[in-house]
Design a protein around this motif. Sequence first.
Motif, PDB file in Angstrom:
ATOM      1  N   ALA A   1     -84.248  82.252 -67.635  1.00 30.09           N
ATOM      2  CA  ALA A   1     -83.307  81.394 -68.359  1.00 30.09           C
ATOM      3  C   ALA A   1     -82.473  82.263 -69.302  1.00 30.09           C
TER       4      ALA A   1
ATOM      5  N   ARG B   1     -91.563  75.961 -61.812  1.00 34.67           N
ATOM      6  CA  ARG B   1     -92.157  77.293 -61.688  1.00 34.67           C
ATOM      7  C   ARG B   1     -91.559  78.194 -62.753  1.00 34.67           C
ATOM      8  N   THR B   2     -92.190  79.321 -62.969  1.00 26.90           N
ATOM      9  CA  THR B   2     -91.670  80.283 -63.949  1.00 26.90           C
ATOM     10  C   THR B   2     -90.267  80.715 -63.538  1.00 26.90           C
ATOM     11  N   THR B   3     -89.318  80.592 -64.459  1.00 25.81           N
ATOM     12  CA  THR B   3     -87.905  80.755 -64.131  1.00 25.81           C
ATOM     13  C   THR B   3     -87.199  81.589 -65.182  1.00 25.81           C
TER      14      THR B   3
ATOM     15  N   LEU C   1     -88.012  84.601 -69.627  1.00 27.65           N
ATOM     16  CA  LEU C   1     -88.770  83.860 -68.625  1.00 27.65           C
ATOM     17  C   LEU C   1     -89.399  82.637 -69.274  1.00 27.65           C
TER      18      LEU C   1
ATOM     19  N   LEU D   1     -88.815  72.304 -65.459  1.00 30.44           N
ATOM     20  CA  LEU D   1     -89.070  73.436 -64.554  1.00 30.44           C
ATOM     21  C   LEU D   1     -90.364  73.223 -63.777  1.00 30.44           C
TER      22      LEU D   1
ATOM     23  N   THR E   1     -92.034  79.363 -68.523  1.00 32.05           N
ATOM     24  CA  THR E   1     -93.033  78.807 -67.615  1.00 32.05           C
ATOM     25  C   THR E   1     -93.001  77.280 -67.684  1.00 32.05           C
TER      26      THR E   1
ATOM     27  N   PRO F   1     -81.392  77.398 -65.810  1.00 32.72           N
ATOM     28  CA  PRO F   1     -80.630  78.179 -64.825  1.00 32.72           C
ATOM     29  C   PRO F   1     -79.413  77.401 -64.324  1.00 32.72           C
TER      30      PRO F   1
END
Length: 282
Positions: free
Chosen positions: A220, A216-218, A201, A214, A203, A244
Amino acid sequence: MASTRAQSADRRPSLVDSAEQALRNWLAPGRHRTGDRLPPEHEVAEMLGISRGTLRTALQRLEDTGEIVRRQGSGTFVGRVAMPSQLDERLERLEPYSSLARRRGVSLRADHLRIEQRAVGREVGELLGLDPTTHVTTIFRVLHAGDDPAAVMFDVVHPAVELPPPTRLARKLERGDMVLDVLIELGIAVAFARTRVMPCLVTPREQVGKALGLRRTTAALELEEVIHAGGGNPIAYSRDLFAPGALEVHVMRSLDAHSPTPIVPLGGGARKGRRRVSAARG
């Protein structure tokens, strides 16, 4: 008719051809790794159902291509395993991302490039077989695919590798070349890489999240890799974190084969080494 049958027979693989292909299938990725020791010749010949003379000829062909290594008094070992697929299909082929991008028609470039000399540290030092205080070349950059940030890349190169001058190296990396491209250009016999793939994750507040744009928290994808030279010595370390959708990875699993697929005679009941045969499919 007789001429047609003779031509058809000529197109059939010889016993040695079939043994060579059966051995190559047995040595396929997922079953053996470089450096694995193979059973004695008489055991392999028995597994295939062929004579030792036929086996030796097939092994000689594989030795000529580097797929096996025979050492007097020690035995036969797996050399360079044949790897037919590409990175975007599986992780079996060691291929630079730049090569993959060219096939897809995607242009690469890098920015925020930093090339530094600093102590390798304990964790990476252990992977490269170096004392933690050893100074190495470290490379940080943000890779763009087209207009979008695709990955944050961090590389460490073993001090035994004589890299190009910093200005020239920077030009190569900024235009989208990988460290693996540089190693290949230097004529280093790169053999294989050990790769670990991990989801993580990210941020938007951390450095990597900002570099990838990014919001938002994504989730990867992180790839950690140690590249080894022909003798098995580690020469480079990389840690790449992909945005992503930037990299699609497929994993292929195969059943472990402890012995090669036996060669099946055409017509059945043929003596070993006397009839032309084809390799059975596993």
